[in-house]
Design a protein around this motif. Sequence first.
Motif, mmCIF file in Angstrom:
data_model
loop_
_atom_site.group_PDB
_atom_site.id
_atom_site.type_symbol
_atom_site.label_atom_id
_atom_site.label_comp_id
_atom_site.label_asym_id
_atom_site.label_seq_id
_atom_site.Cartn_x
_atom_site.Cartn_y
_atom_site.Cartn_z
ATOM 1 N N GLU A 85 -8.186 -7.024 -16.270
ATOM 2 C CA GLU A 85 -9.497 -7.647 -16.171
ATOM 3 C C GLU A 85 -9.352 -9.150 -16.013
ATOM 4 O OE1 GLU A 85 -11.676 -6.557 -19.661
ATOM 5 O OE2 GLU A 85 -11.411 -4.426 -19.301
ATOM 6 N N ASN A 86 -10.260 -9.728 -15.229
ATOM 7 C CA ASN A 86 -10.277 -11.174 -15.076
ATOM 8 C C ASN A 86 -10.878 -11.765 -16.345
ATOM 9 O OD1 ASN A 86 -10.177 -13.755 -14.091
ATOM 10 N ND2 ASN A 86 -11.979 -13.549 -12.812
ATOM 11 N N THR A 102 -7.646 -12.269 -2.889
ATOM 12 C CA THR A 102 -8.656 -11.285 -3.288
ATOM 13 C C THR A 102 -8.158 -9.839 -3.209
ATOM 14 O OG1 THR A 102 -9.603 -11.388 -1.067
ATOM 15 C CG2 THR A 102 -10.590 -12.803 -2.738
ATOM 16 N N LYS A 103 -7.322 -9.513 -2.252
ATOM 17 C CA LYS A 103 -6.767 -8.147 -2.185
ATOM 18 C C LYS A 103 -5.905 -7.862 -3.408
ATOM 19 C CE LYS A 103 -6.663 -7.744 2.839
ATOM 20 N NZ LYS A 103 -5.806 -7.620 4.020
ATOM 21 N N THR A 104 -5.156 -8.854 -3.826
ATOM 22 C CA THR A 104 -4.319 -8.708 -5.014
ATOM 23 C C THR A 104 -5.185 -8.513 -6.249
ATOM 24 O OG1 THR A 104 -2.663 -10.123 -3.982
ATOM 25 C CG2 THR A 104 -2.469 -9.786 -6.347
ATOM 26 N N HIS A 105 -6.305 -9.196 -6.315
ATOM 27 C CA HIS A 105 -7.215 -9.063 -7.464
ATOM 28 C C HIS A 105 -7.739 -7.631 -7.555
ATOM 29 C CE1 HIS A 105 -8.098 -13.616 -6.789
ATOM 30 N NE2 HIS A 105 -6.865 -13.393 -7.206
ATOM 31 N N LYS A 106 -8.080 -7.031 -6.422
ATOM 32 C CA LYS A 106 -8.540 -5.629 -6.402
ATOM 33 C C LYS A 106 -7.440 -4.707 -6.914
ATOM 34 C CE LYS A 106 -11.799 -6.185 -2.615
ATOM 35 N NZ LYS A 106 -12.110 -5.870 -1.223
ATOM 36 N N PHE A 107 -6.206 -4.982 -6.516
ATOM 37 C CA PHE A 107 -5.057 -4.201 -6.973
ATOM 38 C C PHE A 107 -4.936 -4.261 -8.490
ATOM 39 C CE2 PHE A 107 -0.523 -4.683 -8.204
ATOM 40 C CZ PHE A 107 -0.101 -3.374 -8.007
ATOM 41 N N TYR A 108 -4.990 -5.475 -9.052
ATOM 42 C CA TYR A 108 -4.869 -5.627 -10.502
ATOM 43 C C TYR A 108 -6.011 -4.920 -11.227
ATOM 44 C CZ TYR A 108 -1.300 -9.208 -9.640
ATOM 45 O OH TYR A 108 -0.163 -9.869 -9.249
ATOM 46 N N ARG A 109 -7.219 -5.060 -10.724
ATOM 47 C CA ARG A 109 -8.364 -4.391 -11.359
ATOM 48 C C ARG A 109 -8.201 -2.876 -11.330
ATOM 49 N NH1 ARG A 109 -11.302 -8.713 -8.629
ATOM 50 N NH2 ARG A 109 -12.017 -10.153 -10.230
ATOM 51 N N ALA A 110 -7.688 -2.351 -10.227
ATOM 52 C CA ALA A 110 -7.483 -0.898 -10.111
ATOM 53 C C ALA A 110 -6.471 -0.392 -11.133
ATOM 54 C CB ALA A 110 -7.023 -0.551 -8.691
ATOM 55 N N ARG A 147 0.808 -1.226 0.000
ATOM 56 C CA ARG A 147 0.000 0.000 0.000
ATOM 57 C C ARG A 147 0.842 1.278 0.000
ATOM 58 N NH1 ARG A 147 -4.885 -1.067 -0.446
ATOM 59 N NH2 ARG A 147 -5.639 0.954 0.202
#
Length: 150
Positions: free
Chosen positions: A138-139, A126-134, A94
């Motif tokens: 895209e998944n 899941t926190k990492t997924h939010k990071f990538y989306r930000a 962060r």
Amino acid sequence: MNITIRLAKNEDSAQLAKIFQNEFGYANCTRKVVENKFKQLDSKKEAVFVAVDLDKGDFEDYICGVVHIELFNALYVENMADVPDLAVSEEYHRHGIGRMLLQKAENWAKENSVMQIRLISGANRTKTHKFYRALGYENEKMQMRFVKSL
């Protein structure tokens, strides 16, 4: 925090092994494993960048993150790159370091005429997924990974 991004070198192996152990739980990742992997790197097809905290480390660079990007050769897609490794030490989460590392990897990809970057993340991260989306990733699909020891 004074962070810079540079190409990784073999001398970084011990610190990189520690990051992989701590962040991914890869207990078998030792300095020797990383050193051997460095010997196999092909600079025409891949690059490893590290984030260095310039405010820490008295005699050597203090590495707080790493990204590995490689050209991915598949018959079904134009000029793709894969990010097999992206890790930042927990105490540096962060602070924008993952973003800096991924931007460096994306720039490398652009310099190598890559049209798309792929990265894979465990379903439980899941926190990492939010990071990538930000960051605009895209998944694309859900999949299972199969492994066989030889």
